[in-house]
Scaffold this active site. Sequence first.
Site, mmCIF file in Angstrom:
data_model
loop_
_atom_site.group_PDB
_atom_site.id
_atom_site.type_symbol
_atom_site.label_atom_id
_atom_site.label_comp_id
_atom_site.label_asym_id
_atom_site.label_seq_id
_atom_site.Cartn_x
_atom_site.Cartn_y
_atom_site.Cartn_z
ATOM 1 N N TYR A 196 -1.491 -0.615 10.555
ATOM 2 C CA TYR A 196 -1.615 -1.052 9.162
ATOM 3 C C TYR A 196 -0.405 -0.599 8.350
ATOM 4 O O TYR A 196 0.223 -1.398 7.644
ATOM 5 C CB TYR A 196 -2.900 -0.500 8.550
ATOM 6 C CG TYR A 196 -3.028 -0.726 7.069
ATOM 7 C CD1 TYR A 196 -3.387 -1.975 6.573
ATOM 8 C CD2 TYR A 196 -2.799 0.306 6.160
ATOM 9 C CE1 TYR A 196 -3.510 -2.194 5.199
ATOM 10 C CE2 TYR A 196 -2.914 0.104 4.796
ATOM 11 C CZ TYR A 196 -3.265 -1.151 4.314
ATOM 12 O OH TYR A 196 -3.380 -1.358 2.961
ATOM 13 N N SER B 38 0.862 -1.181 0.000
ATOM 14 C CA SER B 38 0.000 0.000 0.000
ATOM 15 C C SER B 38 0.890 1.219 0.000
ATOM 16 O O SER B 38 2.010 1.190 0.536
ATOM 17 C CB SER B 38 -0.880 0.002 1.253
ATOM 18 O OG SER B 38 -1.494 1.270 1.438
#
Length: 262
Positions: free
Chosen positions: A159, A146
């Site tokens: 995350y 990501s």
Amino acid sequence: MATGRNSSTRVIITGGAQGIGFAVANRLADEGCHAIALIGRDKEKGKAAAAALKAKGVDAIFIRADVADTGACGSAFSEALGHFGSLNALVNAAATSARGSLTDTTPELFDRIFHTNVRGPFFLMQALVRHLLEAEKAGSIVNVLSMSAHCGQSFLAPYSSSKGALATLTKNAANAYRTNRIRVNAVLPGWMDTPGEAVVQAQYHGAGPDWLEKAEAAQPMGQLVKPDQLAGLVAYMLSPESGVMTGSLVDYDQNVAGAFPE
């Protein structure tokens, strides 16, 4: 356009029943891949995804497993290997983007995120690499990271950290097994339009049914990243066409990391 560049690919795809994982599976099928094992938690979605691939002539199977469970990862790999006889590719697309800041993340939430986003991919990579080394065969792994791995928002502390860890693992494994012709790369997509993102926006941000329209209107190119767009890059990385490419972390976004408004 259908090609044969992945005709020799025999792959396991986590998170393969929807979103990025299923888009990659579809793209691989269009590129000649005939052996695809989808791993996911939702049995009904998994069966439907496998059936759609079978309709394209693919030997596709769905294996129900939670990648946060190391034992389940090992069992899933063994089941896929038993079915196909050999494997040479892996796509780690399954992930959780559960929210948490540095100050409010509990140990339980931290562990759940890292078990899903790092531990599961680590041991699936281990299983494939061991298989390839024993068989003395080449292989390819693509990890889906990501853009948050560069930093991320305050509510994505665990995350973002997990994706940063997976980025380092990608480079470490690429370096360790390059002389064995086992290539390891990663893609770092920006904000994506996926079924999972719709759930996240409603659950954590109170977004309504028009969230996507509003989000895309605010983007530089007027859209969020689409799974089908990203799938082409992942398929290329898996294929022999990408040559000696290994250890690469490719940003896939309309926003440039490190840039500031002018």
